[in-house]
Write an enzyme that holds these catalytic residues in place. Structure first.
Site, PDB file in Angstrom:
ATOM      1  N   ARG A 107       0.869  -1.187  -0.110  1.00  0.00           N
ATOM      2  CA  ARG A 107      -0.108   0.107   0.128  1.00  0.00           C
ATOM      3  C   ARG A 107       0.873   1.205   0.063  1.00  0.00           C
ATOM      4  O   ARG A 107       0.617   2.225  -0.662  1.00  0.00           O
ATOM      5  CB  ARG A 107      -0.999   0.084   1.086  1.00  0.00           C
ATOM      6  CG  ARG A 107      -1.950   1.099   1.370  1.00  0.00           C
ATOM      7  CD  ARG A 107      -2.961   0.959   2.119  1.00  0.00           C
ATOM      8  NE  ARG A 107      -3.885   2.169   2.238  1.00  0.00           N
ATOM      9  CZ  ARG A 107      -3.941   2.970   3.349  1.00  0.00           C
ATOM     10  NH1 ARG A 107      -3.274   2.708   4.503  1.00  0.00           N
ATOM     11  NH2 ARG A 107      -4.813   3.942   3.252  1.00  0.00           N
ATOM     12  N   HIS A 125       0.791   3.989  -2.819  1.00  0.00           N
ATOM     13  CA  HIS A 125       0.846   5.730  -2.603  1.00  0.00           C
ATOM     14  C   HIS A 125       1.908   6.527  -2.741  1.00  0.00           C
ATOM     15  O   HIS A 125       1.665   7.776  -3.333  1.00  0.00           O
ATOM     16  CB  HIS A 125       0.446   5.786  -0.804  1.00  0.00           C
ATOM     17  CG  HIS A 125      -0.994   5.265  -0.650  1.00  0.00           C
ATOM     18  ND1 HIS A 125      -1.622   5.675   0.757  1.00  0.00           N
ATOM     19  CD2 HIS A 125      -1.991   4.698  -1.103  1.00  0.00           C
ATOM     20  CE1 HIS A 125      -2.787   5.215   0.697  1.00  0.00           C
ATOM     21  NE2 HIS A 125      -2.699   4.618  -0.472  1.00  0.00           N
ATOM     22  N   ASP A 126       3.135   5.974  -2.879  1.00  0.00           N
ATOM     23  CA  ASP A 126       4.368   6.683  -3.169  1.00  0.00           C
ATOM     24  C   ASP A 126       3.992   7.109  -4.681  1.00  0.00           C
ATOM     25  O   ASP A 126       4.384   7.907  -5.009  1.00  0.00           O
ATOM     26  CB  ASP A 126       5.401   6.012  -2.894  1.00  0.00           C
ATOM     27  CG  ASP A 126       6.585   6.719  -3.192  1.00  0.00           C
ATOM     28  OD1 ASP A 126       6.670   8.052  -2.931  1.00  0.00           O
ATOM     29  OD2 ASP A 126       7.628   5.925  -3.668  1.00  0.00           O
ATOM     30  N   ASP A 160       8.968   8.089  -5.725  1.00  0.00           N
ATOM     31  CA  ASP A 160      10.254   8.815  -5.403  1.00  0.00           C
ATOM     32  C   ASP A 160      10.333   8.856  -3.899  1.00  0.00           C
ATOM     33  O   ASP A 160      11.191   9.687  -3.295  1.00  0.00           O
ATOM     34  CB  ASP A 160      10.101  10.487  -5.959  1.00  0.00           C
ATOM     35  CG  ASP A 160       8.853  11.125  -5.237  1.00  0.00           C
ATOM     36  OD1 ASP A 160       8.121  10.517  -4.673  1.00  0.00           O
ATOM     37  OD2 ASP A 160       8.695  12.544  -5.431  1.00  0.00           O
ATOM     38  N   ASN A 177      -3.739   6.841   9.858  1.00  0.00           N
ATOM     39  CA  ASN A 177      -3.330   5.387  10.140  1.00  0.00           C
ATOM     40  C   ASN A 177      -2.279   4.793   8.959  1.00  0.00           C
ATOM     41  O   ASN A 177      -2.519   3.652   9.152  1.00  0.00           O
ATOM     42  CB  ASN A 177      -4.455   4.368  10.716  1.00  0.00           C
ATOM     43  CG  ASN A 177      -5.020   5.267  11.801  1.00  0.00           C
ATOM     44  OD1 ASN A 177      -6.190   6.113  11.494  1.00  0.00           O
ATOM     45  ND2 ASN A 177      -4.887   4.588  12.937  1.00  0.00           N
ATOM     46  N   PRO A 230      -6.887   7.499  -4.804  1.00  0.00           N
ATOM     47  CA  PRO A 230      -8.381   7.161  -5.039  1.00  0.00           C
ATOM     48  C   PRO A 230      -8.954   6.914  -3.766  1.00  0.00           C
ATOM     49  O   PRO A 230      -8.262   6.562  -2.834  1.00  0.00           O
ATOM     50  CB  PRO A 230      -8.322   6.007  -5.961  1.00  0.00           C
ATOM     51  CG  PRO A 230      -6.727   5.624  -6.050  1.00  0.00           C
ATOM     52  CD  PRO A 230      -5.825   6.598  -5.606  1.00  0.00           C
ATOM     53  N   HIS A 257      -5.587  -5.956  -2.819  1.00  0.00           N
ATOM     54  CA  HIS A 257      -6.605  -6.038  -1.585  1.00  0.00           C
ATOM     55  C   HIS A 257      -6.988  -7.368  -1.293  1.00  0.00           C
ATOM     56  O   HIS A 257      -7.631  -7.772  -0.332  1.00  0.00           O
ATOM     57  CB  HIS A 257      -8.036  -5.216  -2.027  1.00  0.00           C
ATOM     58  CG  HIS A 257      -7.748  -3.750  -2.023  1.00  0.00           C
ATOM     59  ND1 HIS A 257      -8.696  -2.805  -2.280  1.00  0.00           N
ATOM     60  CD2 HIS A 257      -6.770  -3.054  -1.737  1.00  0.00           C
ATOM     61  CE1 HIS A 257      -8.202  -1.697  -2.190  1.00  0.00           C
ATOM     62  NE2 HIS A 257      -7.045  -1.808  -2.016  1.00  0.00           N
ATOM     63  N   THR A 258      -6.149  -8.559  -1.836  1.00  0.00           N
ATOM     64  CA  THR A 258      -6.220  -9.753  -1.418  1.00  0.00           C
ATOM     65  C   THR A 258      -5.255  -9.949  -0.173  1.00  0.00           C
ATOM     66  O   THR A 258      -5.489 -10.999   0.777  1.00  0.00           O
ATOM     67  CB  THR A 258      -5.633 -10.861  -2.471  1.00  0.00           C
ATOM     68  OG1 THR A 258      -5.347 -12.038  -1.966  1.00  0.00           O
ATOM     69  CG2 THR A 258      -4.145 -10.398  -2.930  1.00  0.00           C
TER      70      THR A 258
HETATM   71  C1  HEM Z   1      -8.156   1.229  -6.889  1.00  0.00           C
HETATM   72  C2  HEM Z   1      -8.171   2.227  -5.908  1.00  0.00           C
HETATM   73  C3  HEM Z   1      -7.867   1.865  -4.602  1.00  0.00           C
HETATM   74  C4  HEM Z   1      -8.476   2.463  -3.499  1.00  0.00           C
HETATM   75  C5  HEM Z   1      -9.739   3.239  -3.445  1.00  0.00           C
HETATM   76  C6  HEM Z   1      -8.027   1.944  -2.316  1.00  0.00           C
HETATM   77  C7  HEM Z   1      -8.256   1.993  -1.074  1.00  0.00           C
HETATM   78  C8  HEM Z   1      -7.938   1.476   0.165  1.00  0.00           C
HETATM   79  C9  HEM Z   1      -8.144   1.598   1.412  1.00  0.00           C
HETATM   80  C10 HEM Z   1      -9.410   2.735   1.915  1.00  0.00           C
HETATM   81  C11 HEM Z   1      -7.565   0.711   2.271  1.00  0.00           C
HETATM   82  C12 HEM Z   1      -7.681   0.564   3.646  1.00  0.00           C
HETATM   83  C13 HEM Z   1      -6.769   1.423   4.632  1.00  0.00           C
HETATM   84  C14 HEM Z   1      -7.100   1.429   5.863  1.00  0.00           C
HETATM   85  O1  HEM Z   1      -8.215   1.140   6.420  1.00  0.00           O
HETATM   86  O2  HEM Z   1      -5.922   1.558   6.618  1.00  0.00           O
HETATM   87  C15 HEM Z   1      -6.789   0.048   1.287  1.00  0.00           C
HETATM   88  C16 HEM Z   1      -5.801  -0.918   1.784  1.00  0.00           C
HETATM   89  C17 HEM Z   1      -4.995  -1.353   0.968  1.00  0.00           C
HETATM   90  N1  HEM Z   1      -4.571  -1.206  -0.186  1.00  0.00           N
HETATM   91 FE1  HEM Z   1      -5.870  -0.229  -1.389  1.00  0.00          FE
HETATM   92  N2  HEM Z   1      -6.777   1.150  -2.696  1.00  0.00           N
HETATM   93  C18 HEM Z   1      -6.731   0.849  -4.164  1.00  0.00           C
HETATM   94  C19 HEM Z   1      -5.833   0.448  -4.798  1.00  0.00           C
HETATM   95  C20 HEM Z   1      -4.743  -0.028  -4.214  1.00  0.00           C
HETATM   96  C21 HEM Z   1      -3.516  -0.474  -5.264  1.00  0.00           C
HETATM   97  C22 HEM Z   1      -3.403  -0.085  -6.465  1.00  0.00           C
HETATM   98  C23 HEM Z   1      -2.832  -1.200  -4.252  1.00  0.00           C
HETATM   99  C24 HEM Z   1      -1.318  -1.827  -4.487  1.00  0.00           C
HETATM  100  C25 HEM Z   1      -1.012  -2.343  -5.662  1.00  0.00           C
HETATM  101  C26 HEM Z   1      -3.395  -1.274  -2.967  1.00  0.00           C
HETATM  102  C27 HEM Z   1      -2.826  -2.085  -1.780  1.00  0.00           C
HETATM  103  C28 HEM Z   1      -3.410  -1.836  -0.771  1.00  0.00           C
HETATM  104  C29 HEM Z   1      -3.145  -2.820   0.614  1.00  0.00           C
HETATM  105  C30 HEM Z   1      -2.114  -3.762   0.489  1.00  0.00           C
HETATM  106  C31 HEM Z   1      -3.877  -2.568   1.539  1.00  0.00           C
HETATM  107  C32 HEM Z   1      -3.741  -3.247   2.959  1.00  0.00           C
HETATM  108  C33 HEM Z   1      -3.029  -2.310   3.919  1.00  0.00           C
HETATM  109  C34 HEM Z   1      -2.524  -2.910   5.204  1.00  0.00           C
HETATM  110  O3  HEM Z   1      -3.321  -3.890   5.753  1.00  0.00           O
HETATM  111  O4  HEM Z   1      -1.686  -2.372   5.664  1.00  0.00           O
HETATM  112  N3  HEM Z   1      -4.528  -0.666  -3.129  1.00  0.00           N
HETATM  113  N4  HEM Z   1      -6.773   0.574   0.211  1.00  0.00           N
HETATM  114  C1  LIG Z   2      -5.768   5.461  14.076  1.00  0.00           C
HETATM  115  O1  LIG Z   2      -5.677   7.089  14.461  1.00  0.00           O
HETATM  116  C2  LIG Z   2      -6.405   7.235  15.508  1.00  0.00           C
HETATM  117  C3  LIG Z   2      -5.921   8.816  15.719  1.00  0.00           C
HETATM  118  O2  LIG Z   2      -4.722   8.914  15.391  1.00  0.00           O
HETATM  119  C4  LIG Z   2      -5.779   6.361  16.828  1.00  0.00           C
HETATM  120  O3  LIG Z   2      -6.913   6.726  17.883  1.00  0.00           O
HETATM  121  C5  LIG Z   2      -6.254   4.822  16.404  1.00  0.00           C
HETATM  122  O4  LIG Z   2      -5.997   4.045  17.456  1.00  0.00           O
HETATM  123  C6  LIG Z   2      -5.589   4.288  15.338  1.00  0.00           C
HETATM  124  N1  LIG Z   2      -6.175   2.970  14.699  1.00  0.00           N
HETATM  125  C7  LIG Z   2      -5.293   2.126  14.713  1.00  0.00           C
HETATM  126  C8  LIG Z   2      -5.819   0.875  13.947  1.00  0.00           C
HETATM  127  O5  LIG Z   2      -4.078   2.181  14.507  1.00  0.00           O
END
Ligand code: HEM
Ligand SMILES: *[C@@H]1O[C@H](CO)[C@@H](O)[C@H](O)[C@H]1NC(C)=O
Ligand SMILES: *[C@@H]1O[C@H](CO)[C@@H](O)[C@H](O)[C@H]1NC(C)=O
Ligand SMILES: *[C@@H]1O[C@H](CO)[C@@H](O)[C@H](O)[C@H]1NC(C)=O
Ligand SMILES: *[C@@H]1O[C@H](CO)[C@@H](O)[C@H](O)[C@H]1NC(C)=O
Ligand SMILES: *[C@@H]1O[C@H](CO)[C@@H](O)[C@H](O)[C@H]1NC(C)=O
Length: 351
Positions: free
Chosen positions: A88, A92-93, A100, A120, A189, A219-220
């Protein structure tokens, strides 16, 4: 129209690899660079990662890729969530100012950095990159960029479960010096996006609909905070209703985890039961209307993207497509040649 152009130019840029637009365009700001790439140089295919190559550090730091791999493996053994964190972070980078390492920069007294824009954004990843960087610096000072370390470590982390590299990573990226939270909010996005907007956001980065569907398969692995999808469970249109495109049984299950619409701390597995296993279950679930975000479900709302998702249920096809799309992701707007810098420490620009 602009979308079509970008996609066509992008495909071309893969056919012809070569010179380096980062260097030519170093003095122009990002918007101008993108515009110039598209309008002037795009047809020659010189943009989008043309300056990257295989094993860039072969002579300057031959052990770099091995150090990064073994350090990453150690960290994954200690933390099974790391592959998701890094994947992720790398995404984002690359979506903000290109790959970069701008995502790694700390905020300063006068600037709020990208990493503080997304609530977070998991912390484990930052520390791991810093740790790898210090080991690499000890062997080869001022040589290997944080941007390449993040790109390689992401590949190596996801690859641990397979004991082989899952995709090729070209190197030669240099580090940016600017990181702005406002740009992260603008470029990344959101989980509420529909297919039209998702396609646009990817096209701006030179990525196609195919890349969108394939990379969403990331998202697997990983977890998501309830607050990012709880509107689908509790209040989809403001009438206390559920998102009808979400499988009702799955919605009930999710409500047992996310107990209130305003829960901002609980997380759930994005791919239930196999959230640390990189596989094609994402598409199996998606096709059963169990995609977690609206942005996941959105992939089924058009025939073209739905058809791609159906093909990706096959793990072999998914892995092979993912490898290609990750290479394209890793080449977005990279700084090469003498653009940018090789940061001494990944969280701060060189002084
Ligand atoms: C298509 C548009 C995308 C959207 C709207 C999106 C949105 C999100 C969101 C909202 C989360 C949850 C973050 C959280 O609750 O902390 C997430 C997690 C994640 N996303 Fe995406 N994402 C997208 C595409 C991608 C792409 C292209 C990748 C990588 C190639 C990616 C990899 C991940 C991974 C691995 C997680 C899990 C992160 C973790 O558990 O630490 N996502 N994404
Ligand atoms: C996410 O951030 C908020 C505010 O910084 C914190 O209170 C919360 O514990 C964080 N949640 C996780 C899962 O790290
Ligand atoms: C900058 O980030 C690093 C981790 O990447 C952290 O250890 C350090 O405390 C941060 N420094 C400041 C001044 O926030
Ligand atoms: C992983 O692969 C390497 C060589 O590619 C091999 O030497 C090693 O035994 C493998 N490890 C496992 C656990 O299969
Ligand atoms: C997608 O979202 C955008 C922005 O919110 C909106 O303008 C557009 O009408 C939506 N498109 C569809 C097909 O829902
Ligand atoms: C649902 O959304 C509407 C409109 O935003 C709001 O007035 C209402 O309080 C919300 N209901 C719940 C249960 O959150």
């Amino acid at each position: 129209m602009a979308t079509g152009r970008l996609i066509r130019n992008y495909n071309l840029s893969h056919a012809i690899q070569g010179s380096d637009c980062g260097e030519v365009l170093i003095h122009l700001n990002m918007k101008m660079r993108v515009l110039l790439c598209v309008l002037l140089l795009g047809f020659l295919g010189v943009c989008h990662g043309g300056g990257l190559r295989k094993n860039f550090y072969k002579n300057s730091c031959p052990q770099a890729e091995d150090i990064i791999k073994s350090k990453t493996q150690q960290h994954v053994l200690a933390n099974p969530d790391l592959p998701a964190d890094l994947l992720r972070m790398h995404f984002h980078d690359c979506f903000v100012r290109g790959c970069d390492a701008s995502v790694l920069l700390n905020s300063t007294a006068t600037n709020t950095a990208e990493r503080d824009a997304i609530p977070n954004l998991t912390l484990a990843g930052f520390e791991v990159i810093d740790d790898i960087k210090s080991e690499v610096e000890a062997k080869c000072p001022k040589t290997v960029s944080c941007a390449d370390i993040l790109t390689l470590a992401t590949r190596d982390a996801v690859s641990v479960q397979f004991n082989k590299s899952m995709w090729e990573v070209l190197t030669g990226r240099r580090d940016g010096t600017v990181s702005k939270s406002s740009e992260a909010l603008a470029d990344i996005p959101r989980p509420s996006f529909n297919i039209t907007v998702l396609k646009q956001r990817f096209a701006i980065k030179g990525l196609t609909l195919q890349d969108l569907v394939v990379l969403s398969g990331a998202h697997t692995i990983g977890d998501a905070h309830c607050i990012l999808f709880s509107n689908r469970l509790y209040n989809f249109t403001g009438k206390g209703d559920q998102d009808p495109s979400l499988d009702a049984t799955y919605a009930e299950f999710l409500k047992t985890k996310c107990k209130s619409p305003s829960d901002s701390t609980t997380t759930v597995e994005m791919d239930p039961d196999s959230s640390t296993k990189f596989n094609s279950d994402y598409y199996t679930n998606l096709l059963q209307n169990k995609g977690l975000f609206q942005s996941d479900a959105a992939l089924l709302t058009q025939k073209k993207s739905a058809d791609i998702a159906k093909k990706l249920v096959d793990k072999k096809i998914f892995f092979s497509e993912f490898a290609q799309s990750m290479k394209r992701l890793g080449a977005i707007e990279v700084l090469t040649g003498s653009a940018g810098e090789i940061r001494n420490k990944c969280w701060v620009v060189n002084s």
